[in-house]
Each structure stands twice: as C-alpha cells, then as structure tokens.
Design an enzyme around this catalytic site. Structure first.
Site, PDB file in Angstrom:
ATOM      1  N   ARG A 161     -19.612   1.636 -78.346  1.00 54.56           N
ATOM      2  CA  ARG A 161     -20.978   1.513 -78.871  1.00 54.56           C
ATOM      3  C   ARG A 161     -21.556   2.813 -79.436  1.00 54.56           C
ATOM      4  NH1 ARG A 161     -23.633  -2.489 -74.204  1.00 54.56           N
ATOM      5  NH2 ARG A 161     -21.852  -3.901 -74.126  1.00 54.56           N
TER       6      ARG A 161
ATOM      7  N   ASP B   5     -25.355   1.624 -67.526  1.00 54.36           N
ATOM      8  CA  ASP B   5     -25.660   0.775 -68.678  1.00 54.36           C
ATOM      9  C   ASP B   5     -25.683   1.629 -69.956  1.00 54.36           C
ATOM     10  OD1 ASP B   5     -26.322  -1.487 -70.116  1.00 54.36           O
ATOM     11  OD2 ASP B   5     -27.913  -2.116 -68.784  1.00 54.36           O
TER      12      ASP B   5
ATOM     13  N   ASP C 282     -30.571   1.832 -76.101  1.00 55.30           N
ATOM     14  CA  ASP C 282     -30.404   0.455 -76.571  1.00 55.30           C
ATOM     15  C   ASP C 282     -31.664   0.026 -77.317  1.00 55.30           C
ATOM     16  OD1 ASP C 282     -27.952   0.580 -75.388  1.00 55.30           O
ATOM     17  OD2 ASP C 282     -28.196  -1.210 -74.149  1.00 55.30           O
TER      18      ASP C 282
ATOM     19  N   ASP D 289     -30.677   1.004 -68.908  1.00 56.21           N
ATOM     20  CA  ASP D 289     -30.412   2.013 -69.934  1.00 56.21           C
ATOM     21  C   ASP D 289     -31.191   3.312 -69.685  1.00 56.21           C
ATOM     22  OD1 ASP D 289     -29.106  -0.113 -71.277  1.00 56.21           O
ATOM     23  OD2 ASP D 289     -31.011  -0.710 -72.194  1.00 56.21           O
TER      24      ASP D 289
END
Ligand SMILES: *[C@@H]1O[C@H](CO)[C@@H](O)[C@H](O)[C@H]1NC(C)=O
Ligand SMILES: *[C@@H]1O[C@H](CO)[C@@H](O)[C@H](O)[C@H]1NC(C)=O
Ligand SMILES: *[C@@H]1O[C@H](CO)[C@@H](O)[C@H](O)[C@H]1NC(C)=O
Ligand SMILES: *[C@@H]1O[C@H](CO)[C@@H](O)[C@H](O)[C@H]1NC(C)=O
Length: 336
Positions: free
Chosen positions: A214, A157, A161, A128
């Site tokens: 997301r 990625d 997160d 991430d």
C-alpha cells in the site's frame, strides 16, 4: 573534494529562511498538488487563528475540537488513551523534533482544511496512525510513521488511510518505515458510490523504507504519485484497483522491492491474508505513466492504461537523478 548535492544543500540549509530545496527550485516545500489546487480552495489549516501549545492528550483533544481556525503546536511525547478528532481549520504542527504520538492515532472525520506536519506517529494500536474520513483539503507533510514490520500484515493497521469520499489531499515529505501497510485509499469495495469521483490525492517526495504493501493502494479515486523514493518495499508498492486511476511519474524504486506498480484487481495474499490466503479478487484499476520512473529491479504490472494523463495543476518535478538524495535529505520530522 567533490561536492555532491547533499553537501551543497546541507551547507545552504542554515542560511536560507525558506528551504534550500525551494531556493534551488528543485521541489515544492509549501503545499502543492490537490490540497493546494482544487475547486473548493487552498488548504490553509489554522492560518489567521490563535496559536496554542499542547503537551498532553487532554490539551491536544481540546485544542483540535471545533471549527475555529487554530494553530496547535505539539511538544513532547503524548500517549493518547483515545483517538482525538480533529475539527476543521486546524494546523497541527510538531515543535522541533520533539512531537511524538503513540498508542492511539488521529482521526480527521467530516472536516475540511486541516494541516498535519512534523509529528512522529508510531506503534499505534488497533487502528491507523491517521484516518482521513469524509474530509476535504488535508495536507499531511513532513511526518514520520513507523512501527515493526516483523509483526506481519495485520498486527498494526495503516499509516495514512483516506476513505469515505475524502478529497483534495496531499501527502508529502513523510518518512514511512518499518511497517507493513502504508496508505489505503478507499477502504472497501462496497463504498463505490460514496468514493467514486472523490479521493483526489497527491503523494510526493515521501520516503518509504522497509515496508510491506500500500504505497498507496487505491480504489475508485485518482492519485498523482510523483518523486517518491521506495527502498525495500517488499511486496507491492503502488496498487490501483476497482477502477482507480493513478498517474505515476518520477519515482525511484530500490532494494528488495517486488512490485513497484500493479493494476491487477487481486489483493495479494501478502496484503490481507486474514481475508483469504488466496487473496481477494476485485476489478482492475488503471495506471498512466508520466515522466520517467526508475523502477530498479521491481516489477510493473499494468493491465489497463487510463485517462489520468496529466496533473490538473502546476507542480515542481524533481529531476529523476536527484530524487533519492533530495527525498532522503528532506523527508521526515525536524526539517521544517
Ligand atoms: C471552518 O470550517 C468550516 C467547515 O466546518 C467552514 O464552514 C468555515 O468557514 C471555516 N471557518 C473559518 C473561520 O475559516
Ligand atoms: C460524521 O458524520 C456522520 C454523519 O453525519 C456522523 O454519524 C458522525 O458522528 C460524524 N463524525 C464526527 C466525528 O463528527
Ligand atoms: C460528511 O461530513 C459532512 C460534514 O462535512 C456531514 O454533513 C455528512 O453527514 C458526512 N457524511 C458522512 C457519510 O459521514
Ligand atoms: C501481475 O499480477 C498478477 C496478480 O498479482 C500476478 O499473478 C502476475 O504474476 C503478475 N505478472 C507479472 C508479469 O508480474
């Protein structure tokens, strides 16, 4: 001549010490939401500590280590050879519009009280852009995250997160663009016990453009998602699953955006085709709608209404009609 809001704000901008948005009371420019109002204290980062300026990976990693309060100013482009670990009580702040992190992203692991502002973070390999893990009180504000959406869902990625029982985070005024997976909250259905009761996150005034999935996708937590602008969020923007709760208000969805909000447990195949081309079935989540959203042509798919009906703090809600111009004007780097 017709003065629109954008013109007015850009005229006011150089005159105001604080942001013109603050001046007009239309939106919060300082920390707001769960990173500000929570049971363990406001996020202040490195306030009161020494200020250091860093220009390379070694200086950066040394400056962000440990728990002593420190304000770390970042100048220029840094291609990290490994992911730096950011300790507690730190403010990491880009100088002007120069700070640019590439190659490896940032880890906030087992830390508390961290501020990350005004950094461009792009084309991060194998992980991430920012991973917030087992950490509390983090404010991610006015950054830019980008890569290349044409590489598909699994080449890069996540962007931000937030996992393993992290709590009291605010993600505000970031510009997320040209990337598939944006922000995953709770990264695995097997961490129910670690994550449940945590993952309280506020997302406000972020600008998402040309994204896949997301925005955010949450499991087991509570996310208050208000006044964000979504343009061409192609597959699924807000996803609440595995008993997660979202409160969604005052957001604007535009362009080619298939699904603005879903509480279906199914992880759509567009998200993770590496797991199963049929998708991946979990329990459904919950969603509540507060102040009116502008869904545009996007779908809304709520299977369960939850009990997260009201934010447990005071916040400035931007009038819906001003969300798009304000977010476009204020989000990203070089604005603080
Ligand atoms: C910094 O963070 C730690 C947590 O690791 C905390 O216990 C401590 O009080 C903080 N220090 C200062 C000086 O704020
Ligand atoms: C975080 O805490 C876990 C558990 O104590 C430990 O294994 C891990 O090394 C820690 N990570 C960092 C970066 O301190
Ligand atoms: C989480 O971080 C704390 C320090 O803040 C540490 O004591 C604990 O072991 C960590 N837990 C995990 C699961 O990493
Ligand atoms: C709701 O989501 C499910 C699972 O993704 C999908 O099969 C269904 O078509 C959606 N319904 C609507 C009305 O969008």
């Amino acid at each position: 001549m017709r003065l629109n809001l954008v013109t007015v704000l850009s005229v006011l901008a150089p005159l105001a010490a604080a942001s013109p948005l603050d001046l007009l009371g239309l939106a919060a420019w300082d920390v707001e939401g769960f990173a500000k109002d929570n049971p363990i204290g406001t996020t202040t980062g490195g306030k009161g500590g020494a200020t250091v300026t860093v220009t390379n990976a070694a200086e950066f990693s040394a400056a962000v280590a440990g728990d002593a309060p420190k304000v770390v100013l970042v100048k220029g482009e840094i291609a990290f050879p490994a992911r730096p670990k950011i300790g507690s009580n730190k403010s990491i702040i880009g100088v002007g519009s120069t700070a640019h992190i590439t190659n490896k992203g940032l880890d906030v692991f087992n830390s508390t009280n961290v501020i990350i502002r005004n950094l461009k973070i792009s084309f991060i390999q194998d992980n991430d852009c920012i991973t917030i893990r087992n950490s509390t009180r983090v404010w991610v504000d006015h950054n830019e995250f980008a890569s290349d959406i044409t590489k598909g869902p699994d080449f890069f990625d996540g962007q931000v997160d937030i996992i393993r029982g992290s709590d009291y985070v605010t993600v505000s005024w970031n510009y997320f663009h040209d990337h598939w997976k944006s922000s995953l909250v709770g990264n695995d259905a097997t961490f129910r016990d670690i994550d449940s009761g945590h993952l309280h996150i506020s997302y406000h005034h972020n600008y998402w453009r040309n994204m896949g999935t997301r925005g955010p996708a949450g499991r087991f937590g509570h996310q208050h998602i208000y006044n964000n602008l979504y343009v061409d969020f192609h597959y699924q923007a807000i996803h609440s699953r595995s008993d997660n709760q979202v409160l969604v208000e005052g957001n604007v969805f535009r362009g080619d955006t298939r699904e603005a909000l879903s509480t279906y447990g199914l992880v759509i195949p567009d998200d993770s085709p590496n797991t199963c081309t049929c998708g991946d079935e979990e329990l459904d989540g919950f969603a509540n709608l507060g102040a009116k959203n502008d869904w545009g042509t996007a779908g809304v798919n709520i299977t369960q209404v939850g009990n997260f009906k009201k934010a447990p703090y005071k916040f400035k809600l931007t009038p819906l009609v001003l969300v798009a111009p304000l977010v476009k004007l204020g989000a990203g780097v070089g604005k603080i």
